[in-house]
Design a protein around this motif. Structure first.
Motif, mmCIF file in Angstrom:
data_model
loop_
_atom_site.group_PDB
_atom_site.id
_atom_site.type_symbol
_atom_site.label_atom_id
_atom_site.label_comp_id
_atom_site.label_asym_id
_atom_site.label_seq_id
_atom_site.Cartn_x
_atom_site.Cartn_y
_atom_site.Cartn_z
ATOM 1 N N PHE A 1 -3.044 -3.597 -5.046
ATOM 2 C CA PHE A 1 -3.603 -3.105 -6.310
ATOM 3 C C PHE A 1 -2.774 -1.915 -6.762
ATOM 4 C CE2 PHE A 1 -6.427 -0.006 -8.443
ATOM 5 C CZ PHE A 1 -6.702 -0.745 -9.590
ATOM 6 N N TYR A 2 -2.391 -1.937 -8.040
ATOM 7 C CA TYR A 2 -1.594 -0.845 -8.606
ATOM 8 C C TYR A 2 -2.242 -0.370 -9.898
ATOM 9 C CZ TYR A 2 2.218 1.528 -11.073
ATOM 10 O OH TYR A 2 2.975 2.439 -11.768
ATOM 11 N N HIS A 3 -2.441 0.932 -9.998
ATOM 12 C CA HIS A 3 -2.994 1.522 -11.218
ATOM 13 C C HIS A 3 -2.154 2.739 -11.562
ATOM 14 C CE1 HIS A 3 -5.908 2.855 -14.213
ATOM 15 N NE2 HIS A 3 -5.868 4.058 -13.663
ATOM 16 N N PHE A 4 -1.444 2.656 -12.682
ATOM 17 C CA PHE A 4 -0.591 3.759 -13.131
ATOM 18 C C PHE A 4 -1.406 4.697 -14.002
ATOM 19 C CE2 PHE A 4 2.580 5.316 -16.392
ATOM 20 C CZ PHE A 4 3.136 6.278 -15.550
ATOM 21 N N GLU A 5 -1.410 5.978 -13.630
ATOM 22 C CA GLU A 5 -2.152 6.989 -14.369
ATOM 23 C C GLU A 5 -1.216 8.169 -14.605
ATOM 24 O OE1 GLU A 5 -4.063 8.584 -16.644
ATOM 25 O OE2 GLU A 5 -5.453 7.085 -15.873
ATOM 26 N N PRO A 6 -0.531 8.203 -15.749
ATOM 27 C CA PRO A 6 0.487 9.236 -15.970
ATOM 28 C C PRO A 6 -0.050 10.660 -15.963
ATOM 29 C CG PRO A 6 0.011 8.024 -18.010
ATOM 30 C CD PRO A 6 -0.675 7.293 -16.900
ATOM 31 N N GLU A 7 -1.346 10.841 -16.218
ATOM 32 C CA GLU A 7 -1.903 12.195 -16.220
ATOM 33 C C GLU A 7 -2.240 12.708 -14.832
ATOM 34 O OE1 GLU A 7 -4.907 13.149 -19.072
ATOM 35 O OE2 GLU A 7 -4.202 11.648 -20.493
ATOM 36 N N ALA A 8 -2.175 11.834 -13.829
ATOM 37 C CA ALA A 8 -2.429 12.276 -12.459
ATOM 38 C C ALA A 8 -1.252 13.120 -11.975
ATOM 39 C CB ALA A 8 -2.635 11.081 -11.543
ATOM 40 N N GLY A 9 -1.516 14.048 -11.099
ATOM 41 C CA GLY A 9 -0.448 14.875 -10.552
ATOM 42 C C GLY A 9 0.130 14.331 -9.275
ATOM 43 N N ASP A 10 -0.450 13.236 -8.754
ATOM 44 C CA ASP A 10 -0.004 12.659 -7.503
ATOM 45 C C ASP A 10 -0.391 11.194 -7.473
ATOM 46 O OD1 ASP A 10 -2.792 12.590 -6.833
ATOM 47 O OD2 ASP A 10 -2.642 14.668 -6.197
ATOM 48 N N THR A 11 -0.069 10.539 -6.381
ATOM 49 C CA THR A 11 -0.418 9.133 -6.203
ATOM 50 C C THR A 11 -1.098 8.956 -4.852
ATOM 51 O OG1 THR A 11 1.332 8.262 -7.616
ATOM 52 C CG2 THR A 11 0.509 6.796 -5.899
ATOM 53 N N ASP A 12 -2.258 8.326 -4.863
ATOM 54 C CA ASP A 12 -2.985 8.033 -3.628
ATOM 55 C C ASP A 12 -2.638 6.629 -3.156
ATOM 56 O OD1 ASP A 12 -4.236 10.473 -3.624
ATOM 57 O OD2 ASP A 12 -6.007 9.765 -4.685
ATOM 58 N N ILE A 13 -2.358 6.525 -1.874
ATOM 59 C CA ILE A 13 -1.999 5.247 -1.264
ATOM 60 C C ILE A 13 -2.951 4.993 -0.110
ATOM 61 C CG2 ILE A 13 -0.205 4.006 0.025
ATOM 62 C CD1 ILE A 13 1.855 5.692 -1.549
ATOM 63 N N THR A 14 -3.573 3.822 -0.086
ATOM 64 C CA THR A 14 -4.493 3.504 1.001
ATOM 65 C C THR A 14 -4.239 2.101 1.533
ATOM 66 O OG1 THR A 14 -6.237 2.553 -0.395
ATOM 67 C CG2 THR A 14 -6.300 4.932 -0.045
ATOM 68 N N ILE A 15 -4.564 1.928 2.804
ATOM 69 C CA ILE A 15 -4.665 0.614 3.437
ATOM 70 C C ILE A 15 -6.117 0.499 3.882
ATOM 71 C CG2 ILE A 15 -3.876 -0.893 5.298
ATOM 72 C CD1 ILE A 15 -1.271 0.725 5.337
ATOM 73 N N GLU A 16 -6.834 -0.545 3.430
ATOM 74 C CA GLU A 16 -8.285 -0.612 3.620
ATOM 75 C C GLU A 16 -8.734 -1.990 4.072
ATOM 76 O OE1 GLU A 16 -9.807 -0.119 -0.278
ATOM 77 O OE2 GLU A 16 -8.954 1.871 -0.609
ATOM 78 N N THR A 17 -9.899 -1.992 4.660
ATOM 79 C CA THR A 17 -10.705 -3.208 4.766
ATOM 80 C C THR A 17 -12.099 -2.856 4.254
ATOM 81 O OG1 THR A 17 -11.605 -2.818 6.977
ATOM 82 C CG2 THR A 17 -9.459 -3.917 6.853
#
Length: 960
Positions: free
Chosen positions: A288-304
């Motif tokens: 899943f990818y969601h681009f949010e240009p106003e964010a100051g960072d990017t969160d990356i997760t591996i989940e179940t």
């Protein structure tokens, strides 16, 4: 739990205020009356202190007698209905109804309830409030006294909430603006990202269609009919539980509850059934990818993510959760070392496993990335997780995690006798809502301590593997990093390729390092032999219960033993001059220095080595740079007095300032700055505060480019002279025996070397100055449609304490005028407020801020309204009635402070070596607030609420 996953769960569980999409209503009719909710949770109540029962109509109650604080009672009315119980046409009405119950009921006309709360010494918001979630709506009261009449009145209020709502059309219409303002306040990049993420993680879930804040179209068209339908359907006696904890007679309260609620009957026979929260189960590996240009960072997760049954917790469940928690604690230890020992692509990382919102069981590892190296972050997350799954953990890692858990159980048990009623009630509410076991701290320790002690590596690893046993992985990348399509490949395809490539990389068993011990200083490290230390003065201040001992090397020990909190000691080390001495050419030095010292351990121990050495020892502390002082503040168990002094001595003589800590601090600063630069609140901190200080570099936040130039040598050059020569004061308050502490104080404070009689010079920098009679329009690069109006008045510095206290009262009067005019009458804002900030460091510098968050097209109007309110106060003064309604809640809260260790530590003892007038201030507290008169306020309003001497700041999105 780490910041990333903790923030995600916080947003989901507590706020989750995103609009949903429409679909067919899943609420269905059931033929018979539902089972009272109390019967479901009754089996979880095993704490012997708890008295619980159910009335014949199904109304449940849970009571706990607790004398702390004295004569106070904390109450919750839990309605087991929230946004999930809404139909499609009702989206947002659970929350709307919560608002309406303050706006007219059987015994309180519109506008009377808040004034009633204030008249008996309760603050609206702090003492009387409510909140709406997915599954519950909860009403809170914190009673200022425990008289039988107060309890009767409180139960009357709850009775009105339960069955007395009037729902006048005029009040419904008036409240719309306030709810829409709250919706605007909650809107943010985080919520928008969360909405998109939940739709991916929980496809088809009712939660995606039932965010508690609702949707604007429903709010705008809500009327009495639709609100009453929800009210009558779910506000039933069998769907409620009353929680009361405090200083009361249980038999009396039981009788009063029966008298008040026995005749409460449902208002409808059409019983609806709550919809099930189900979603399409995941299989395989998905991205899943969601681009949010106003964010100051990017969160990356591996989940179940999987669905679990919502059932009462058992002792076996609790043990299973603890076993799982140990595995995550070990993995978080590893992530911590990666952050501190390497130069990873991310600035924060962690692991989590658990169940929330009744049915959602989740295991996740995640990180925050501020660079463009998202591929490296995915690889590190995958490899670290797979390393633990394949190769397990080490004995030393499990031992550290066990010691931390066991220490927590032990301190919780020891401190249970002096827990505050509010804390107990809030915990009961949480456990009840989640069907968790309601057991005492000692019961929990008896159950879990022997279990934890006998857990093996094999069992913990097996539990960890089981938590990740679902046949799918969800890889999410959300934030500011643009992933461009390459060769026709979508961002999701690239994420999947990166993850699968990481899976091919071999992982070796985790390398374990040798543990180090603490304390490590010897007599060779001290700067002065103990036998040369002498006491200059030893003074007991009888009326305050404080003992102050001054040593001949310009150090001081303040002691106040109390019984306010059993088995807890609070301490605070004070030295130097704080942020006011920050070099003009190095803005941001204090921000980085604070984090570097907190993340560097000590000179001979890294932070990870120190945490391992201190695991299981009940102590925590933090270095802070205040505007006028450097401090080390902490809390420890009563049996850790010697350790407190070991920490203090090592901190002063061997502070840690490490390069890798500075690298991490810079990364996290850049992340924070970028996030803040796209919000009105953040731009106020970055630019606004500096403007209000006349562009003084000690205020506001410097650009990351300037921060990048700061070095560890510059941190040392600024701080270490204060560590070596400044006068030092150490204050302790809490559960200790002074005669056992004084020799340790003599040994540690007396041997840290000769200190100077006065502070090292702060230089010749002038105090900041407010640029009067000016307006500043600050534009924010955001698409979030909200603005901030801030009207700022110059006041004074802190040191005329009588004036400072009166300014506090004036700010509360101003704030109450704002609430009535801007929120209640105009419906333009959800939570306007006023506060006075008088400086401890800078002569004649103080500011009173009136702050309102509004829609951008209302900003100019509200700016005029703020000036009008201030002018009215300055011209006409205040009424005796409104002063009384402000003073009573204030006096209620201030009166409790003298039985709190934190008050004595921070407001009285810490800094008294340098500012002895603080003892005199304590003698007039809190009665000085009670003696404030209408004439005092009228005079101050004329002097300080002069709208010709203000700064107006308007912050909002950039105009098209």
């Amino acid at each position: 739990m780490n910041k990333i996953l903790g923030s995600w769960l916080y947003l989901v569980v507590v706020f989750c205020l995103l609009p949903g999409c429409l679909g067919q209503s899943p609420v269905t009719v059931q033929s018979s009356a539902p089972t009272p909710v109390f019967t479901t949770l009754e089996g979880t109540i095993q704490d012997p202190r708890v008295v619980a029962g159910m009335l014949p109509n199904g109304f449940g109650y849970i009571l706990v007698k607790n004398p702390i604080p004295e004569k106070r009672i904390r109450m919750h009315l839990n309605i087991f209905a929230g946004s999930v119980h809404e139909t499609d046409e009702q989206q947002g009405l659970a929350h709307y109804l919560e608002h309406m119950l303050f706006n007219g009921s059987t015994h309180f006309k519109p506008g009377e309830l808040v004034e009633y709360f204030q008249s008996i010494g309760m603050d609206f918001g702090a003492d009387a409030n409510a909140h709406t979630g997915f599954y519950n709506t909860v009403y809170d009261l914190d009673l200022p006294d425990n008289s039988a009449q107060s309890i009767r009145d409180a139960l009357l209020v709850f009775d009105d909430y339960a069955r007395g709502a009037l729902l006048f059309p005029s009040e419904i219409e008036r409240e719309k603006g306030i709810i829409l303002a709250e919706m605007r306040d909650r809107d943010s990049v985080s919520y928008r990202t969360l909405k998109a993420s939940l739709a991916f993680e929980l496809p088809g879930s009712i939660l995606n269609q039932r965010h508690p804040i609702g949707i604007a179209s429903t709010i705008k068209t809500a009327d009495q009919r639709i609100l009453k339908a929800y009210y009558d359907q779910w506000y039933r006696p069998d769907n409620m539980v009353l929680v009361m904890v405090g200083d009361f007679d249980v038999q009396l309260v039981t009788t009063l509850i029966q008298a008040r609620f026995n005749d409460f009957e449902p208002r409808t026979d059409d019983f609806l059934k709550m919809p099930e929260n189900r979603w399409t189960a995941h299989t395989g590996v998905k991205a899943f990818y969601h681009f949010e240009p106003e964010a100051g960072d990017t969160d990356i997760t591996i989940e179940t993510i999987s669905r679990s049954a919502f059932e009462p917790e058992t002792a076996a469940d609790l043990k299973q959760d603890i076993t799982k928690r140990l595995g995550n604690m070990i993995l978080n230890q590893r992530f911590s070392k990666i952050l501190r020992q390497e130069d990873p692509s991310f600035s924060d990382a962690g692991a989590y496993s658990g169940t929330f919102l009744r049915h959602i069981t989740m295991s996740a590892v995640g990180c925050t990335n501020i660079t463009s190296q998202w591929q490296a972050s995915i690889a590190t997350m995958e490899n670290t997780l797979r390393q633990a799954l394949l190769h397990g953990f080490h004995d030393a890692e499990l031992d550290q995690a066990k010691r931390e858990l066991l220490s927590g159980l032990d301190s919780r048990t020891k401190r249970a006798p002096t827990r505050k009623s509010k804390d107990i009630a809030d915990e009961l509410l949480d456990r009840m809502s989640n069907l968790e076991l309601i057991i005492s701290a000692s019961q929990e320790q008896d159950l879990l301590k022997p279990f934890i002690e006998t857990l093996t590596l094999k069992q913990v690893h097996a539990s960890f593997v089981h938590a990740w046993s679902d046949n799918h992985r969800l890889i999410t990348v959300t934030g500011h990093i643009p992933i461009e399509g390459k060769g026709g490949k979508s961002p999701e395809s690239q994420i999947l390729e990166t993850f699968k490539l990481a899976q091919t990389q071999p992982v070796q068993p985790y390398p374990i390092t040798e543990a180090k011990s603490f304390p490590y200083l010897t007599t060779a490290d001290v700067l002065r032999p103990e036998n040369q230390v002498s006491v200059l003065t030893d003074q007991v201040i009888e009326d305050l219960g404080v003992r102050q001992i001054k040593f001949d090397n310009h150090t001081c020990l303040n002691l106040k033993p109390t019984d306010f909190k059993k088995d807890e000691v609070n301490f605070k080390l004070v030295f130097g001059k704080g942020k006011q001495t920050e070099p003009e050419m190095l803005p941001g030095l204090s921000i980085l220095s604070e984090q570097v010292l907190n993340d560097s351990g000590f000179g001979r121990l890294t932070q990870d080595e120190l945490e391992q050495a201190l695991a299981g020892r009940d102590i925590e502390y933090e270095f802070e740079i205040k505007e006028n002082l450097f401090t080390l503040t902490g809390t420890a168990g009563a049996n850790q007095i010697a350790l407190i002094f070991d920490v203090i001595q090592t901190f002063i003589l061997d502070p840690g300032i490490r390069e890798n800590a500075l690298v991490l601090a810079k990364k996290q600063y850049k992340e924070s700055y970028r996030n803040m630069a796209r919000t009105i609140e953040g731009v106020m901190q970055i630019k606004g505060e500096k403007i209000l200080a006349g562009q003084d570099s000690r205020f506001g936040l410097p650009a990351p480019e300037g921060i990048d130039r700061i070095t560890t040598d510059q941190i040392r050059a600024w701080l270490l002279p204060y560590f070596k020569t400044s006068p030092v004061e150490l204050s302790l308050v809490g559960d200790f025996i002074p005669e056992e502490v004084i020799p340790l104080g003599r040994k540690v404070l007396g041997t840290i070397g000769q200190r100077s009689k006065t502070y090292r010079s702060a230089g010749q920098r002038q105090s900041p100055a407010l640029p009067l009679d000016k307006r500043f329009d600050l534009r924010v690069d955001t698409k979030i449609e909200k603005s901030m109006v801030r009207l700022v008045f110059p006041t004074v510095d802190y040191w005329d304490i009588a004036l400072t206290r009166r300014l506090v009262v004036l700010s509360r009067l101003f704030s109450e005028r704002l609430r009535i005019q801007v929120r209640e009458k105009l419906g333009a804002a959800y939570s306007p407020y006023v506060y006075n900030d008088s400086s401890l460091a800078y002569d004649d510098y103080g500011l009173m801020h009136a702050v309102v968050t509004v829609a951008p097209d209302q900003a100019e109007q509200i700016a005029m309204e703020l000036k009008s309110i201030a002018d009215s106060l300055a011209r006409e003064g205040v009424t005796e009635r409104e002063l009384d309604l402000v003073k009573k809640p204030l006096m209620t809260h201030l009166g409790e402070l003298k039985k709190r260790n934190q008050y004595w530590l921070h407001s009285v003892m810490a800094g008294s070596f340098f500012y002895p007038q603080k003892f005199e201030w304590a003698r007039s507290f809190p009665q000085a607030y009670g003696s404030v008169t209408k004439q005092d306020m009228d005079h101050l309003a004329k002097v300080y609420l002069d709208t010709d001497k203000t700064v107006l700041m308007l912050l909002g999105p950039e105009k098209e």
